[in-house]
Design an enzyme around this catalytic site. Structure first.
Site, short mmCIF file in Angstrom:
data_model
loop_
_atom_site.label_atom_id
_atom_site.label_comp_id
_atom_site.label_asym_id
_atom_site.label_seq_id
_atom_site.Cartn_x
_atom_site.Cartn_y
_atom_site.Cartn_z
N GLN A 186 -4.18 -0.81 9.88
CA GLN A 186 -4.18 -2.16 9.31
C GLN A 186 -4.75 -3.16 10.32
O GLN A 186 -4.38 -3.16 11.49
CB GLN A 186 -2.74 -2.55 8.90
CG GLN A 186 -2.62 -3.88 8.18
CD GLN A 186 -3.31 -3.92 6.82
OE1 GLN A 186 -3.45 -2.90 6.14
NE2 GLN A 186 -3.76 -5.09 6.42
N ASP B 166 -10.68 3.56 4.77
CA ASP B 166 -11.10 2.16 4.67
C ASP B 166 -12.62 2.04 4.62
O ASP B 166 -13.15 0.97 4.34
CB ASP B 166 -10.59 1.37 5.88
CG ASP B 166 -9.36 0.55 5.57
OD1 ASP B 166 -9.30 -0.01 4.46
OD2 ASP B 166 -8.47 0.46 6.42
N LYS C 144 0.84 -1.21 0.00
CA LYS C 144 0.00 0.00 0.00
C LYS C 144 0.87 1.25 0.00
O LYS C 144 0.61 2.21 -0.73
CB LYS C 144 -0.93 -0.01 1.23
CG LYS C 144 -2.05 -1.04 1.14
CD LYS C 144 -2.82 -1.16 2.45
CE LYS C 144 -3.88 -2.25 2.38
NZ LYS C 144 -4.61 -2.44 3.65
#
Ligand code: GUN
Length: 284
Positions: free
Chosen positions: A98, A121, A54
């Site tokens: 994460q 997200d 990412k």
């Protein structure tokens, strides 16, 4: 007839190129570079790889990624304090925490502290609520990427039967909301579903997000269906495989995503897109 492949790698590359061009235009107009804070707690090897990919993708398109690696002894309070600081930081437009987090930390509680404007997200209840109401702002990355893949193959989805296998907060549930918004009739299958085969056999569009190799048998696939395999499973020989028995399914389906090279690259591309959207919409 053998199914055509839905090429996620190619679509992701194209999407990243467009994002890079938009960011370049914005920065030449005097806007600051979009900034993404990336938080990784502990050293789960798979998470470390995802985060590295990412961050690499961010650099490639002109997003500044600021890395916060934290030890697995980090407390909930320390994590929440960091998020509160990042919420206030005008150089940061997106915050990526994460998952999974160590068992000692309540993920839901921590995720709710990310301000919805920086929730790239799309996991915050506000953003999920917006999606449920058909007016999404920041959309969960994997389902958003699946919709981009579906839209790339020029088929209409209104009124077709979509079956989602898996009901997680990250993929299955928001996936069902995306397909509903697209006009599909949606069935969600999960661990308590009886007779999974009977549901899969009715799917014009099948999205599997379980994480178990071969849980979807090739013989269940409806002729001419569109198959999207979100599963990424490592086999004992080290190779990657999805949830669907690919070699049998591809003989029946019209379209199918490969694993790897299907949904995976799109998940990163949509994270970049969400970071750009957050910068565009909320840059102070
Ligand atoms: N872990 C597995 N998938 C994801 C994702 O899409 N976002 C985050 N933050 N963590 C994950």
């Amino acid at each position: 007839m053998v199914a055509q492949l839905i090429d996620g790698k190619a679509l992701a590359a194209q999407t990243r190129k467009e994002i890079a061009a938009t960011i370049l235009t914005r920065t030449t107009q005097g806007f600051s570079q979009p900034g993404l804070a990336v938080i990784l707690v502990g050293n789960d090897p798979a998470s470390e790889i995802y985060v590295r990919n990412k961050r690499h993708a961010c650099t490639e398109v002109g997003i500044k990624s600021i890395y916060h690696p934290l030890p697995d002894t980090t407390t909930e309070q320390t994590l929440i304090s960091l998020i509160k600081t990042l919420n206030q930081d005008t150089q940061i437009h997106g915050i990526l925490l994460q998952l999974p987090l160590p068992a000692s930390i309540n993920s839901d509680k921590v995720l709710e502290h990310i301000t919805p404007e920086k929730d790239v997200d799309g996991f915050h209840p506000y953003n999920l609520g917006r999606l449920a109401q058909r007016r999404p702002l920041l959309r969960p990355c994997t389902p958003y990427g699946v919709m981009m893949l579906l839209n790339s193959i020029n088929t209409t989805y209104k009124g077709r039967h979509a079956v989602v296998v898996g009901a997680s907060n990250i993929v299955g549930r928001p996936m069902a909301l995306e397909l509903l918004m697209a006009g599909c009739t949606v069935t969600i299958c999960h661990r308590y579903t009886q007779d999974l085969a009977s549901h899969v056999k009715q799917a014009d569009i099948l999205v599997s997000a379980v994480g178990k190799p071969s849980i979807i048998k090739g013989e269940w696939i409806k002729p001419q269906a569109t198959i999207v395999d979100v599963g990424i499973n490592r086999l004992p020989d080290g190779s990657l495989t999805g949830d669907v028995e690919f070699h049998i399914a591809k003989e029946k389906a019209a379209w199918i995503t490969p694993v790897p090279g299907g949904v995976g690259p799109m998940t990163v591309a949509t994270l970049l897109q969400n970071t750009l959207t957050a910068a565009e919409q909320f840059q102070q």
